[in-house]
Design an enzyme around this catalytic site. Structure first.
Site, PDB file in Angstrom:
ATOM      1  N   TRP A 109      51.849  62.171  55.121  1.00 36.80           N
ATOM      2  CA  TRP A 109      53.241  62.762  54.888  1.00 36.80           C
ATOM      3  C   TRP A 109      53.492  63.673  53.546  1.00 36.80           C
ATOM      4  O   TRP A 109      54.298  64.461  53.662  1.00 36.80           O
ATOM      5  CB  TRP A 109      54.218  61.439  54.814  1.00 36.80           C
ATOM      6  CG  TRP A 109      54.350  60.849  56.052  1.00 36.80           C
ATOM      7  CD1 TRP A 109      53.838  59.368  56.535  1.00 36.80           C
ATOM      8  CD2 TRP A 109      55.348  61.200  56.905  1.00 36.80           C
ATOM      9  NE1 TRP A 109      54.267  59.304  57.810  1.00 36.80           N
ATOM     10  CE2 TRP A 109      55.143  60.256  58.300  1.00 36.80           C
ATOM     11  CE3 TRP A 109      55.786  62.593  57.445  1.00 36.80           C
ATOM     12  CZ2 TRP A 109      55.823  60.623  59.715  1.00 36.80           C
ATOM     13  CZ3 TRP A 109      56.352  62.804  58.626  1.00 36.80           C
ATOM     14  CH2 TRP A 109      56.353  61.784  59.744  1.00 36.80           C
ATOM     15  N   ASP A 186      58.915  60.814  48.032  1.00 39.14           N
ATOM     16  CA  ASP A 186      59.281  60.246  49.460  1.00 39.14           C
ATOM     17  C   ASP A 186      58.903  58.592  49.494  1.00 39.14           C
ATOM     18  O   ASP A 186      57.563  58.439  49.787  1.00 39.14           O
ATOM     19  CB  ASP A 186      58.576  61.113  50.511  1.00 39.14           C
ATOM     20  CG  ASP A 186      58.802  60.587  51.920  1.00 39.14           C
ATOM     21  OD1 ASP A 186      59.410  59.637  52.127  1.00 39.14           O
ATOM     22  OD2 ASP A 186      57.968  61.366  52.689  1.00 39.14           O
ATOM     23  N   LYS A 210      62.707  51.794  58.262  1.00 41.82           N
ATOM     24  CA  LYS A 210      61.835  50.915  57.956  1.00 41.82           C
ATOM     25  C   LYS A 210      62.407  49.623  57.310  1.00 41.82           C
ATOM     26  O   LYS A 210      62.775  48.773  57.769  1.00 41.82           O
ATOM     27  CB  LYS A 210      60.600  51.272  57.071  1.00 41.82           C
ATOM     28  CG  LYS A 210      59.720  52.329  57.726  1.00 41.82           C
ATOM     29  CD  LYS A 210      60.130  53.652  57.391  1.00 41.82           C
ATOM     30  CE  LYS A 210      59.052  54.691  57.696  1.00 41.82           C
ATOM     31  NZ  LYS A 210      58.457  54.998  59.164  1.00 41.82           N
TER      32      LYS A 210
HETATM   33  C1  PLP Z   1      56.599  58.387  54.384  1.00 45.39           C
HETATM   34  C2  PLP Z   1      57.396  59.116  55.463  1.00 45.39           C
HETATM   35  N1  PLP Z   1      57.933  60.241  55.282  1.00 45.39           N
HETATM   36  C3  PLP Z   1      58.828  60.980  55.960  1.00 45.39           C
HETATM   37  C4  PLP Z   1      58.742  60.378  57.423  1.00 45.39           C
HETATM   38  C5  PLP Z   1      59.559  61.182  58.549  1.00 45.39           C
HETATM   39  O1  PLP Z   1      60.810  60.343  58.606  1.00 45.39           O
HETATM   40  P1  PLP Z   1      61.896  60.895  59.804  1.00 45.39           P
HETATM   41  O2  PLP Z   1      61.092  60.964  60.964  1.00 45.39           O
HETATM   42  O3  PLP Z   1      62.943  59.996  59.602  1.00 45.39           O
HETATM   43  O4  PLP Z   1      62.240  62.269  59.463  1.00 45.39           O
HETATM   44  C6  PLP Z   1      58.167  59.148  57.673  1.00 45.39           C
HETATM   45  C7  PLP Z   1      58.241  58.502  58.899  1.00 45.39           C
HETATM   46  O5  PLP Z   1      57.871  57.445  59.365  1.00 45.39           O
HETATM   47  C8  PLP Z   1      57.480  58.506  56.531  1.00 45.39           C
HETATM   48  O6  PLP Z   1      57.017  57.399  56.903  1.00 45.39           O
END
Ligand code: PLP
Length: 374
Positions: A109, A186, A210
């Site tokens: 991520w 994040d 989550k």
């Molecule tokens: C650490 C992290 N960042 C970003 C995201 C992306 O989130 P979204 O799909 O809601 O945009 C996730 C999704 O699992 C995540 O775990």
């Protein structure tokens, strides 16, 4: 009984699901089903206020921080963060120009966030040897990926990191001290799983699916003094200062996700708050890691110092047994244990709603499967 180990959308507490079921018929005896309630209705506005109050209480958010809600997930913030903060004045006095931005890479991520930021600003990637995929992580790679201090060059607008890498199961042992630049996080998979050190962060954002309810909502907790420097092409719905000015309602809210957030936060408070959530996460993950470390079939590829308490990827020493293990687990009521499609293997995600009993059942199941096959 089903135990749901999904990484997100993830298991919700039964009480929250029951409550949302009631809300679908009529929010708080209004007779108006939640899904048909205007986002400008006072009963919905009360939900927005409650969400902010609960977040502030649970996380001890200082008044110097704004609490913003958005009807989209964290991926949108991968764009919104550079659009809002790459124009911050840097230490060389470069106000208004696009400065470079620093991204610490510790897994999937943070890498995604860095790639997206590259569309708007020069990105300095602090590339630790990648822990996954390929070779299993080494302690040296783990330490390089999660330094205790982030020291950026003067012409840097901000630094960014991901405290808990949902897919790789890699967690920073502690938030780094950021010298001279605002630090953005994040925290999609770890917000509400423990306290936040506000002295170390300028902004923390997270998707909801989550620990904060359901997908289609994100929160940003951000220092107010950093708002108002968005780059000119920033879309209005991404402009954090404009969103703050409209009390997080520049357009139609995701009314269901906001109500789910309120219910999740209230549940978290009833259970004892984020310190209790952190205690439970430590207990759950200690059980699973000690089982994995003692096993002859399964192993964790993540070095101990950076192991996540919330997402535990693991592999089988005989990879051909992974698919049969997943199938048998699902039949035993242990669902959604497959590793991310980019990583393979298995992964148990254990957020706030996960009971200790579910983790005990998982360990029992894995142990029985091991005895049958090894
Ligand atoms: C650490 C992290 N960042 C970003 C995201 C992306 O989130 P979204 O799909 O809601 O945009 C996730 C999704 O699992 C995540 O775990």
């Amino acid at each position: 009984m089903i135990h749901n180990f999904s990484a997100g959308p993830a298991a919700l507490p039964d009480a929250v699901v029951q409550g949302l079921r009631d809300d679908l018929h009529g929010l708080e005896d209004s007779g108006i089903p939640l899904l048909g309630l205007s986002h400008r209705d006072p009963r919905f506005l009360k939900q927005m206020t409650q969400a902010e109050q609960l977040l502030r209480r649970l996380l001890a958010i200082p008044d110097t921080f704004a609490v913003l809600l958005f009807p989209f997930g964290a991926t949108a913030h991968f764009s919104a963060v550079p659009l809002n903060f790459a124009g911050l004045p840097d230490r060389e006095g470069g106000a208004g120009r696009v400065a470079s931005v620093r991204y610490h890479l510790s897994g999937y991520w943070s890498e995604k966030a860095a790639s997206e930021a590259g569309r708007y600003a020069p990105v300095e990637r602090v590339a630790a040897p990648f822990l996954w995929p390929g070779a299993d992580g080494t302690a040296a790679a783990a330490a390089a990926a999660t330094p205790a201090v982030v020291q950026a060059p003067a012409a840097t607008a901000y630094a960014h990191y991901c405290p808990n890498e949902t897919i790789d199961g890699i967690a920073w042992p502690a938030p780094p001290e950021s010298v001279g630049v605002p630090l953005l996080a994040d925290a999609s998979s770890c917000l509400l799983a423990g306290p936040v050190d506000w002295s170390r962060h300028a902004g923390v954002y997270a998707s909801a699916q989550k620990n904060l309810g359901v997908a289609g909502l994100s929160v940003l907790l951000v220092r107010r003094d950093l708002l108002g420097c968005a780059l000119p092409p920033t879309p209005a719905v991404f402009d954090y200062a404009a969103v703050a000015a409209s009390a997080s309602l520049p357009n139609t809210a995701n009314v269901f996700a906001v109500r789910a957030l309120v219910r999740m936060l209230a549940w978290c408070e009833e259970q004892g708050g984020v310190d209790e959530m952190a205690r439970r996460a430590r207990q759950r993950s200690a059980l699973l890691y000690s089982f994995l470390d003692a096993s002859r079939l399964y192993y964790s590829p993540v070095p101990r110092a950076v192991r996540s308490m919330l997402n535990v990827p693991f592999r089988l020493r005989r990879p051909e047994l992974t698919a049969p293990c997943l199938t048998a687990a699902a039949s035993a009521g242990l669902q959604q244990l497959a590793g991310h499609r980019s990583r393979g293997g298995m992964r148990a995600s254990m957020y706030n709603a996960m009971s200790m009993e579910a983790v005990e059942r998982l360990c029992d199941f894995l142990s029985e499967f091991e005895h049958l096959h090894v």
